[in-house]
Scaffold this active site. Sequence first.
Site, PDB file in Angstrom:
ATOM      1  N   GLU A 198      18.220  26.687  -6.574  1.00  0.00           N
ATOM      2  CA  GLU A 198      17.698  27.659  -7.551  1.00  0.00           C
ATOM      3  C   GLU A 198      17.688  27.013  -8.931  1.00  0.00           C
ATOM      4  O   GLU A 198      18.709  26.478  -9.371  1.00  0.00           O
ATOM      5  CB  GLU A 198      18.599  28.902  -7.590  1.00  0.00           C
TER       6      GLU A 198
ATOM      7  N   ASN B  95      23.815  33.027  -3.009  1.00  0.00           N
ATOM      8  CA  ASN B  95      24.829  33.365  -4.003  1.00  0.00           C
ATOM      9  C   ASN B  95      25.632  34.532  -3.424  1.00  0.00           C
ATOM     10  O   ASN B  95      25.068  35.415  -2.773  1.00  0.00           O
ATOM     11  CB  ASN B  95      24.174  33.801  -5.310  1.00  0.00           C
TER      12      ASN B  95
ATOM     13  N   VAL C 232      47.590  42.224 -13.831  1.00  0.00           N
ATOM     14  CA  VAL C 232      48.579  42.451 -12.770  1.00  0.00           C
ATOM     15  C   VAL C 232      49.360  41.157 -12.546  1.00  0.00           C
ATOM     16  O   VAL C 232      48.790  40.075 -12.420  1.00  0.00           O
ATOM     17  CB  VAL C 232      47.901  42.913 -11.462  1.00  0.00           C
TER      18      VAL C 232
ATOM     19  N   HIS D 151      31.249  29.927  -7.378  1.00  0.00           N
ATOM     20  CA  HIS D 151      31.237  30.757  -6.177  1.00  0.00           C
ATOM     21  C   HIS D 151      32.489  30.536  -5.323  1.00  0.00           C
ATOM     22  O   HIS D 151      32.385  30.146  -4.157  1.00  0.00           O
ATOM     23  CB  HIS D 151      29.998  30.448  -5.339  1.00  0.00           C
TER      24      HIS D 151
HETATM   25  C1  LIG Z   1      28.716  31.747 -14.235  1.00  0.00           C
HETATM   26  C2  LIG Z   1      28.545  32.464 -12.931  1.00  0.00           C
HETATM   27  C3  LIG Z   1      27.270  32.757 -12.449  1.00  0.00           C
HETATM   28  C4  LIG Z   1      27.121  33.400 -11.218  1.00  0.00           C
HETATM   29  N1  LIG Z   1      25.877  33.784 -10.778  1.00  0.00           N
HETATM   30  C5  LIG Z   1      25.748  34.477  -9.615  1.00  0.00           C
HETATM   31  C6  LIG Z   1      24.514  34.993  -9.194  1.00  0.00           C
HETATM   32  O1  LIG Z   1      23.499  34.872  -9.854  1.00  0.00           O
HETATM   33  N2  LIG Z   1      24.469  35.676  -8.030  1.00  0.00           N
HETATM   34  C7  LIG Z   1      25.578  35.869  -7.260  1.00  0.00           C
HETATM   35  O2  LIG Z   1      25.456  36.463  -6.188  1.00  0.00           O
HETATM   36  N3  LIG Z   1      26.761  35.404  -7.648  1.00  0.00           N
HETATM   37  C8  LIG Z   1      26.885  34.747  -8.818  1.00  0.00           C
HETATM   38  N4  LIG Z   1      28.105  34.335  -9.237  1.00  0.00           N
HETATM   39  C9  LIG Z   1      29.253  34.585  -8.377  1.00  0.00           C
HETATM   40  C10 LIG Z   1      29.650  36.053  -8.402  1.00  0.00           C
HETATM   41  O3  LIG Z   1      29.727  36.492  -9.722  1.00  0.00           O
HETATM   42  C11 LIG Z   1      30.972  36.195  -7.675  1.00  0.00           C
HETATM   43  O4  LIG Z   1      30.823  35.700  -6.351  1.00  0.00           O
HETATM   44  C12 LIG Z   1      31.421  37.636  -7.596  1.00  0.00           C
HETATM   45  O5  LIG Z   1      31.445  38.234  -8.874  1.00  0.00           O
HETATM   46  C13 LIG Z   1      32.800  37.698  -6.997  1.00  0.00           C
HETATM   47  O6  LIG Z   1      33.148  39.056  -6.847  1.00  0.00           O
HETATM   48  P1  LIG Z   1      34.664  39.432  -6.670  1.00  0.00           P
HETATM   49  O7  LIG Z   1      34.761  40.883  -6.537  1.00  0.00           O
HETATM   50  O8  LIG Z   1      35.239  38.566  -5.614  1.00  0.00           O
HETATM   51  O9  LIG Z   1      35.384  38.938  -8.022  1.00  0.00           O
HETATM   52  P2  LIG Z   1      34.973  38.991  -9.550  1.00  0.00           P
HETATM   53  O10 LIG Z   1      33.617  39.544  -9.744  1.00  0.00           O
HETATM   54  O11 LIG Z   1      35.248  37.633 -10.105  1.00  0.00           O
HETATM   55  O12 LIG Z   1      35.991  40.037 -10.164  1.00  0.00           O
HETATM   56  C14 LIG Z   1      37.369  39.814 -10.217  1.00  0.00           C
HETATM   57  C15 LIG Z   1      37.922  40.614 -11.367  1.00  0.00           C
HETATM   58  O13 LIG Z   1      39.339  40.638 -11.271  1.00  0.00           O
HETATM   59  C16 LIG Z   1      39.902  40.477 -12.556  1.00  0.00           C
HETATM   60  N5  LIG Z   1      41.244  39.932 -12.387  1.00  0.00           N
HETATM   61  C17 LIG Z   1      41.593  38.712 -11.923  1.00  0.00           C
HETATM   62  N6  LIG Z   1      42.927  38.592 -11.878  1.00  0.00           N
HETATM   63  C18 LIG Z   1      43.434  39.763 -12.319  1.00  0.00           C
HETATM   64  C19 LIG Z   1      44.761  40.254 -12.498  1.00  0.00           C
HETATM   65  N7  LIG Z   1      45.842  39.508 -12.198  1.00  0.00           N
HETATM   66  N8  LIG Z   1      44.925  41.503 -12.997  1.00  0.00           N
HETATM   67  C20 LIG Z   1      43.852  42.280 -13.296  1.00  0.00           C
HETATM   68  N9  LIG Z   1      42.572  41.861 -13.140  1.00  0.00           N
HETATM   69  C21 LIG Z   1      42.373  40.625 -12.647  1.00  0.00           C
HETATM   70  C22 LIG Z   1      38.942  39.533 -13.249  1.00  0.00           C
HETATM   71  O14 LIG Z   1      39.059  39.622 -14.658  1.00  0.00           O
HETATM   72  C23 LIG Z   1      37.608  40.029 -12.734  1.00  0.00           C
HETATM   73  O15 LIG Z   1      37.094  41.041 -13.564  1.00  0.00           O
HETATM   74  C24 LIG Z   1      28.273  33.721 -10.476  1.00  0.00           C
HETATM   75  C25 LIG Z   1      29.542  33.444 -10.972  1.00  0.00           C
HETATM   76  C26 LIG Z   1      29.691  32.838 -12.198  1.00  0.00           C
HETATM   77  C27 LIG Z   1      31.084  32.569 -12.716  1.00  0.00           C
END
Ligand SMILES: Cc1cc2nc3c(=O)[nH]c(=O)nc-3n(C[C@H](O)[C@H](O)[C@H](O)COP(=O)(O)OP(=O)(O)OC[C@H]3O[C@@H](n4cnc5c(N)ncnc54)[C@H](O)[C@@H]3O)c2cc1C
Length: 518
Positions: A375, A493, A266, A454
Amino acid sequence: MRKFKRRQFLQATLAATATIGASNLRGFASPSEEHIEAVVIGSGFGGSVASLRLAQAGIETVVLERGRRWEITDAGDTFSTYEKPDGRSTWLSPTTIIFGETPIDVYTGVLDIKVGDGVNVLRGAGVGGSSLVYNGVTYQPTKELFYRVFPRSINYEELDRVYYPRVRSILKPSPIPDDILQSPFYLTSRIVLEQAAKANLKARKLDMNIDWDIVRQEIAGTKVASAIDGQVYYGINSGAKQSLDRNYLSMAEATGFVEIRPLHVVIDIEEANRGRFRVSCNQIDEQGIVVDKKTIVCKYLFLAAGSIGTTELLLRAKNNGKLRRLNNQVGQLWGTNGDTIGTVLTSMQTNPTKGGPAATVIEDFDNPIGPLVVEQLPLPILPEGVYTSLGMAITKPEGSLTYNASTKTADLVWPRNSANNEKIRAAYLDFYSRLNEANGTSLAEELNDNTTAHPLGGATIGAVCNPYGRVRGYRNLFVVDGAFIPGSTACTNPSFTIAALAERNMDRFLNRYRKHKY
Ligand SMILES: Cc1cc2nc3c(=O)[nH]c(=O)nc-3n(C[C@H](O)[C@H](O)[C@H](O)COP(=O)(O)OP(=O)(O)OC[C@H]3O[C@@H](n4cnc5c(N)ncnc54)[C@H](O)[C@@H]3O)c2cc1C
């Protein structure tokens, strides 16, 4: 899905027919515009919850996700590994972005980095969002710490009674079973529990969104060694990680009301006529080349592109005059969740690269300087005799994102050396000094807080959104992801709290929707 396709066809036909008679009307749909009732941008935690709940309510929904699908197969080679990273590891980059800069093919891989001033942010890309790359830690904050971050307009008791259990009922997280904990792969997890006990610190197993039976099969050699080998951030090839594409999103798709469109980036969101929204996206191939441009007009728009992605879309829309009623708080109140890596040097064997993901936590809530948790994590770059932990604390949301018109992206600034962040560093040092003193260990290197996994904030509750995620000034525009949360999930987390709040906010939306108030 058949129902969805048929209705889409009817809508497209109606839109095209209407256009013939009304093509001179300002703001009327062009024939190439598709009309969908609801659009969700992003398929991580917020997007997955929103998709499932919209689908169950019978609302036709398109999910636009920039990354590709990652299906686990019996071949056990869906993802690349730390030892042999290739383009699948990293989002559209000529080199890897963690554990060194290994040259790779430019590809729509799973892990992306946002380079900021003061901190870099790791985030996932693909159907399932950051759950593809995450550790699976599913961790609920305590009530007391929750209210050090969140306003009283969020009722913790309700989250505790209804929404955390609702997420739990789908993810089904569980702690590491003892037989697995006792295996050589999880030596570090055991050491951490023992060392915490010696230092009189409270330690316990974490609830993990991991299928431990698959980990058992890895140990037995009937599945590819992946989790036990410490592979986490490029995906787990055995299928032990229960990423969102395998629960929330597959359930949403099974209803026939949700269509997920991978490789759709997007670019712009704007207000269309009659309170609707126009969403413009680029369809890309797996090398990131734009193969098509598409526009969807929707009645309800759910932003779930993650803290950085959602905030950037809102900032761009504000800068370009496409969402004029957004307020000046967009981009503000951003934080790192206090993410800080510490590496402890011991005089014993630790197997520090094995046994993932994180399985245990030390909770130092009574730390004299400030509460924190730590952790243990396996990392492929660690030498024998050390182990590494990721800490989380309560940061003040002092970071911000601002729109950069020349790059057309958001610039991230994090005041790493602010008084609040110095205080958090002091709290970690206090923690490690007690742990080390009791165990004859030491910190192997300086604490590292220059990267976070995070990111939280940018379109937060109270500032940009009402307490239920509705963007102020827009009746049908919602933030359902980590952008809603001001900088910290209170020493945990974030994914569990993001998902629980998304469940809560979707309940509110659907109650109103059913009563025809929207
Ligand atoms: C390496 C790593 C390890 C982690 N480990 C943990 C854990 O063990 N436990 C925990 O609770 N949290 C963990 N986290 C954090 C957790 O994954 C995030 O807090 C959570 O996924 C965020 O959710 P969200 O819905 O905000 O965004 P996200 O899960 O990041 O999803 C956002 C989505 O939007 C998509 N997107 C972005 N921009 C666009 C666009 N312009 N057009 C279309 N699609 C788009 C992305 O590709 C992605 O798929 C970790 C994160 C990472 C990176």
